[in-house]
Design an enzyme around this catalytic site. Sequence first.
Site, PDB file in Angstrom:
ATOM      1  N   TYR A 107       0.846  -1.201   0.000  1.00 29.06           N
ATOM      2  CA  TYR A 107       0.000   0.000   0.000  1.00 29.06           C
ATOM      3  C   TYR A 107       0.876   1.244   0.000  1.00 29.06           C
ATOM      4  O   TYR A 107       1.975   1.243   0.569  1.00 29.06           O
ATOM      5  CB  TYR A 107      -0.835   0.072   1.282  1.00 29.06           C
ATOM      6  N   TYR A 146      -0.215  -9.893   1.144  1.00 31.03           N
ATOM      7  CA  TYR A 146       0.850  -9.251   1.916  1.00 31.03           C
ATOM      8  C   TYR A 146       0.885  -9.800   3.341  1.00 31.03           C
ATOM      9  O   TYR A 146      -0.121 -10.254   3.867  1.00 31.03           O
ATOM     10  CB  TYR A 146       0.690  -7.719   1.913  1.00 31.03           C
ATOM     11  N   ARG A 156      -2.336 -11.851   4.400  1.00 31.36           N
ATOM     12  CA  ARG A 156      -3.707 -11.553   3.971  1.00 31.36           C
ATOM     13  C   ARG A 156      -3.936 -12.109   2.564  1.00 31.36           C
ATOM     14  O   ARG A 156      -3.097 -11.963   1.684  1.00 31.36           O
ATOM     15  CB  ARG A 156      -3.956 -10.039   3.907  1.00 31.36           C
ATOM     16  N   HIS A 159      -7.241  -9.086  -1.683  1.00 30.89           N
ATOM     17  CA  HIS A 159      -8.541  -8.490  -1.338  1.00 30.89           C
ATOM     18  C   HIS A 159      -8.589  -7.031  -1.751  1.00 30.89           C
ATOM     19  O   HIS A 159      -7.554  -6.368  -1.889  1.00 30.89           O
ATOM     20  CB  HIS A 159      -8.810  -8.601   0.168  1.00 30.89           C
ATOM     21  N   HIS A 161     -10.671  -3.508  -0.480  1.00 36.83           N
ATOM     22  CA  HIS A 161     -11.541  -2.909   0.539  1.00 36.83           C
ATOM     23  C   HIS A 161     -12.644  -2.101  -0.149  1.00 36.83           C
ATOM     24  O   HIS A 161     -12.377  -1.393  -1.123  1.00 36.83           O
ATOM     25  CB  HIS A 161     -10.733  -1.965   1.437  1.00 36.83           C
TER      26      HIS A 161
HETATM   27 FE   LIG Z   1      -5.924  -4.598   3.094  1.00 34.33          FE
END
Ligand SMILES: [Fe+2]
Length: 235
Positions: A107, A146, A156, A159, A161
């Site tokens: 991110y 990640y 994770r 995905h 959000h």
């Molecule tokens: Fe996330």
Amino acid sequence: MTAHGPFSPRDWDAHPPYVYPGYKSTSLRGPTKPLIPLKQTLSELTGPVYGAESVGKLDHDLTRNARVNGEPLGERIVVAGRVLDEGGRPVPDTLIEIWQANAAGRYIHKNDQHDAPLDPNFRGSGRCVTDGEGRYKFYSVKPGAYPWGNHPNAWRPNHIHFSLFGPAFVTRLVTQMYFPGDPLLDLDPIYLGAGEGARELLISKFDLEITEADFALGYRFDIVLRGRDATPAQE
Ligand SMILES: [Fe+2]
């Protein structure tokens, strides 16, 4: 503003509990006392109204909305679906915001120090407003998995959000969309926090009709804002 009748209560068996031992940070932020239910008044039954004019032409296209010197890297995807209310009726003109990691699983955020490359041409956020039939569509690249510090060797699943407003404050939904066949799903306490039989609603479906020839794979993700079939929350 539009006023609506009362909404069905949430099905708390479908939504993850506020405190879920497998998801470590919920024990730091979740309420420690029982919730006090409030009666719905007009304040909860009205909501923000967004006009299509407040959304820019490229806001729904994460492959183009942050280009600096080229295309973002990764597998291009199209994510499309409908937003429905608890009666299965489409929810038009509602704002959907999404955010996600880049194809390498990183991110753009100072808290994300995962040792994976940033992509100068990818910001990882976008938004759009549903059309008259509750439909929406985003273009992006498939987010990478990640690591996160929840437990040893925790990763994770891929995905995206989602944040949706819906027609009233009580229809606000923050959730995550997953991809079919991801082996990390069965190990992910956030995904598993949603009730059995409800968490499957969080997995998008590969869809050849949404897939664009020679361009990008398509995934369908329909979202139900409240009621029995409501899409579970994921934070
Ligand atoms: Fe996330």
